[in-house]
Design a protein around this motif. Sequence first.
Motif, PDB file in Angstrom:
ATOM      1  N   PRO A   1      -7.279  -1.464 -17.556  1.00 43.86           N
ATOM      2  CA  PRO A   1      -6.540  -1.523 -16.292  1.00 43.86           C
ATOM      3  C   PRO A   1      -5.076  -1.167 -16.481  1.00 43.86           C
ATOM      4  O   PRO A   1      -4.456  -1.554 -17.461  1.00 43.86           O
ATOM      5  CB  PRO A   1      -6.683  -2.971 -15.846  1.00 43.86           C
ATOM      6  CG  PRO A   1      -7.636  -3.619 -16.752  1.00 43.86           C
ATOM      7  CD  PRO A   1      -7.861  -2.730 -17.917  1.00 43.86           C
ATOM      8  N   ARG A   2      -4.540  -0.427 -15.544  1.00 40.26           N
ATOM      9  CA  ARG A   2      -3.128  -0.063 -15.599  1.00 40.26           C
ATOM     10  C   ARG A   2      -2.281  -1.146 -14.955  1.00 40.26           C
ATOM     11  O   ARG A   2      -1.140  -1.355 -15.317  1.00 40.26           O
ATOM     12  CB  ARG A   2      -2.930   1.252 -14.860  1.00 40.26           C
ATOM     13  CG  ARG A   2      -1.496   1.684 -14.830  1.00 40.26           C
ATOM     14  CD  ARG A   2      -1.355   3.040 -14.203  1.00 40.26           C
ATOM     15  NE  ARG A   2       0.046   3.402 -14.183  1.00 40.26           N
ATOM     16  CZ  ARG A   2       0.565   4.195 -13.296  1.00 40.26           C
ATOM     17  NH1 ARG A   2      -0.173   4.713 -12.358  1.00 40.26           N
ATOM     18  NH2 ARG A   2       1.845   4.483 -13.329  1.00 40.26           N
ATOM     19  N   PHE A   3      -2.841  -1.807 -13.969  1.00 40.93           N
ATOM     20  CA  PHE A   3      -2.098  -2.816 -13.224  1.00 40.93           C
ATOM     21  C   PHE A   3      -2.541  -4.210 -13.653  1.00 40.93           C
ATOM     22  O   PHE A   3      -3.736  -4.471 -13.757  1.00 40.93           O
ATOM     23  CB  PHE A   3      -2.339  -2.650 -11.723  1.00 40.93           C
ATOM     24  CG  PHE A   3      -1.939  -1.305 -11.206  1.00 40.93           C
ATOM     25  CD1 PHE A   3      -0.610  -1.009 -10.955  1.00 40.93           C
ATOM     26  CD2 PHE A   3      -2.880  -0.328 -10.984  1.00 40.93           C
ATOM     27  CE1 PHE A   3      -0.231   0.228 -10.481  1.00 40.93           C
ATOM     28  CE2 PHE A   3      -2.521   0.915 -10.513  1.00 40.93           C
ATOM     29  CZ  PHE A   3      -1.198   1.199 -10.263  1.00 40.93           C
ATOM     30  N   ARG A   4      -1.572  -5.073 -13.890  1.00 42.13           N
ATOM     31  CA  ARG A   4      -1.861  -6.468 -14.216  1.00 42.13           C
ATOM     32  C   ARG A   4      -1.279  -7.347 -13.134  1.00 42.13           C
ATOM     33  O   ARG A   4      -0.298  -7.004 -12.494  1.00 42.13           O
ATOM     34  CB  ARG A   4      -1.214  -6.865 -15.557  1.00 42.13           C
ATOM     35  CG  ARG A   4      -1.894  -6.326 -16.754  1.00 42.13           C
ATOM     36  CD  ARG A   4      -1.316  -6.877 -18.056  1.00 42.13           C
ATOM     37  NE  ARG A   4       0.100  -7.221 -17.988  1.00 42.13           N
ATOM     38  CZ  ARG A   4       0.613  -8.368 -18.428  1.00 42.13           C
ATOM     39  NH1 ARG A   4      -0.150  -9.282 -18.975  1.00 42.13           N
ATOM     40  NH2 ARG A   4       1.901  -8.612 -18.347  1.00 42.13           N
TER      41      ARG A   4
ATOM     42  N   VAL B   1      -5.657  -7.080  -4.200  1.00 40.62           N
ATOM     43  CA  VAL B   1      -4.876  -5.840  -4.121  1.00 40.62           C
ATOM     44  C   VAL B   1      -4.814  -5.165  -5.490  1.00 40.62           C
ATOM     45  O   VAL B   1      -5.054  -3.963  -5.617  1.00 40.62           O
ATOM     46  CB  VAL B   1      -3.454  -6.121  -3.576  1.00 40.62           C
ATOM     47  CG1 VAL B   1      -2.544  -4.916  -3.756  1.00 40.62           C
ATOM     48  CG2 VAL B   1      -3.523  -6.527  -2.117  1.00 40.62           C
ATOM     49  N   VAL B   2      -4.502  -5.922  -6.532  1.00 41.75           N
ATOM     50  CA  VAL B   2      -4.407  -5.363  -7.884  1.00 41.75           C
ATOM     51  C   VAL B   2      -5.774  -4.856  -8.348  1.00 41.75           C
ATOM     52  O   VAL B   2      -5.875  -3.789  -8.960  1.00 41.75           O
ATOM     53  CB  VAL B   2      -3.822  -6.393  -8.871  1.00 41.75           C
ATOM     54  CG1 VAL B   2      -3.905  -5.901 -10.302  1.00 41.75           C
ATOM     55  CG2 VAL B   2      -2.381  -6.700  -8.501  1.00 41.75           C
ATOM     56  N   HIS B   3      -6.830  -5.584  -8.033  1.00 40.93           N
ATOM     57  CA  HIS B   3      -8.182  -5.119  -8.370  1.00 40.93           C
ATOM     58  C   HIS B   3      -8.466  -3.776  -7.699  1.00 40.93           C
ATOM     59  O   HIS B   3      -9.016  -2.859  -8.321  1.00 40.93           O
ATOM     60  CB  HIS B   3      -9.216  -6.163  -7.946  1.00 40.93           C
ATOM     61  CG  HIS B   3     -10.615  -5.723  -8.158  1.00 40.93           C
ATOM     62  ND1 HIS B   3     -11.213  -5.708  -9.405  1.00 40.93           N
ATOM     63  CD2 HIS B   3     -11.544  -5.255  -7.289  1.00 40.93           C
ATOM     64  CE1 HIS B   3     -12.441  -5.261  -9.289  1.00 40.93           C
ATOM     65  NE2 HIS B   3     -12.664  -4.974  -8.008  1.00 40.93           N
TER      66      HIS B   3
ATOM     67  N   GLN C   1       0.818  -1.210   0.000  1.00 39.75           N
ATOM     68  CA  GLN C   1       0.000   0.000   0.000  1.00 39.75           C
ATOM     69  C   GLN C   1       0.855   1.266   0.000  1.00 39.75           C
ATOM     70  O   GLN C   1       0.378   2.328  -0.369  1.00 39.75           O
ATOM     71  CB  GLN C   1      -0.962   0.004   1.172  1.00 39.75           C
ATOM     72  CG  GLN C   1      -0.335   0.350   2.496  1.00 39.75           C
ATOM     73  CD  GLN C   1      -1.371   0.504   3.579  1.00 39.75           C
ATOM     74  OE1 GLN C   1      -2.559   0.468   3.320  1.00 39.75           O
ATOM     75  NE2 GLN C   1      -0.920   0.679   4.797  1.00 39.75           N
ATOM     76  N   ALA C   2       2.108   1.153   0.396  1.00 42.78           N
ATOM     77  CA  ALA C   2       2.981   2.318   0.454  1.00 42.78           C
ATOM     78  C   ALA C   2       3.716   2.565  -0.862  1.00 42.78           C
ATOM     79  O   ALA C   2       4.416   3.562  -0.987  1.00 42.78           O
ATOM     80  CB  ALA C   2       3.995   2.144   1.577  1.00 42.78           C
ATOM     81  N   LEU C   3       3.563   1.673  -1.831  1.00 44.79           N
ATOM     82  CA  LEU C   3       4.263   1.849  -3.108  1.00 44.79           C
ATOM     83  C   LEU C   3       3.779   3.108  -3.812  1.00 44.79           C
ATOM     84  O   LEU C   3       2.583   3.400  -3.847  1.00 44.79           O
ATOM     85  CB  LEU C   3       4.023   0.647  -4.021  1.00 44.79           C
ATOM     86  CG  LEU C   3       4.664  -0.666  -3.597  1.00 44.79           C
ATOM     87  CD1 LEU C   3       4.263  -1.772  -4.564  1.00 44.79           C
ATOM     88  CD2 LEU C   3       6.163  -0.538  -3.551  1.00 44.79           C
TER      89      LEU C   3
ATOM     90  N   CYS D   1       2.991  -4.295 -13.720  1.00 43.12           N
ATOM     91  CA  CYS D   1       2.664  -5.705 -13.546  1.00 43.12           C
ATOM     92  C   CYS D   1       3.217  -6.216 -12.222  1.00 43.12           C
ATOM     93  O   CYS D   1       4.380  -6.005 -11.901  1.00 43.12           O
ATOM     94  CB  CYS D   1       3.255  -6.494 -14.714  1.00 43.12           C
ATOM     95  SG  CYS D   1       2.742  -8.201 -14.765  1.00 43.12           S
ATOM     96  N   LEU D   2       2.365  -6.885 -11.453  1.00 48.15           N
ATOM     97  CA  LEU D   2       2.772  -7.558 -10.232  1.00 48.15           C
ATOM     98  C   LEU D   2       2.862  -9.045 -10.567  1.00 48.15           C
ATOM     99  O   LEU D   2       1.892  -9.634 -11.046  1.00 48.15           O
ATOM    100  CB  LEU D   2       1.740  -7.317  -9.128  1.00 48.15           C
ATOM    101  CG  LEU D   2       2.003  -7.973  -7.785  1.00 48.15           C
ATOM    102  CD1 LEU D   2       3.269  -7.407  -7.155  1.00 48.15           C
ATOM    103  CD2 LEU D   2       0.829  -7.774  -6.862  1.00 48.15           C
TER     104      LEU D   2
END
Length: 117
Positions: free
Chosen positions: A92-95, A57-59, A27-29, A39-40
């Motif tokens: 989505p920006r995050f995968r 978290v990614v959602h 959460q601090a990233l 991408c995680l």
Amino acid sequence: YVKRDDRLRLPGSQLSGNKARKFWALQALQFPNDDDELCLVSYGGPQSNAMVALAAVVHHWNHQRNVSSLSLSSYSSQQQQQQPPEPNNSPPRFRFVYYTKKLPKFLRQQPSGNLFR
């Protein structure tokens, strides 16, 4: 001193307990403001609870991005009509990519548990 993981919650992701503690640093990233896709990547077992938690978290990150990117002009024009603003439906920006070893035969034939989700 007693550690109470049952009271620990990771904001927005519905995670609590030891998974919230494990992923608290996420959460601090701080992410750059550009539109690059991030991408995680993780590795683990096919029935992993951590996999489900990371997906949550990614959602949440993607949901936050869509809600926070509402344009002020569209909000003020919709506010005059007494309607809530529409979220930005950008991709989505995050995968989240999850690698696992080969699934056991019984899970391939009849998915269950976290794999069934």
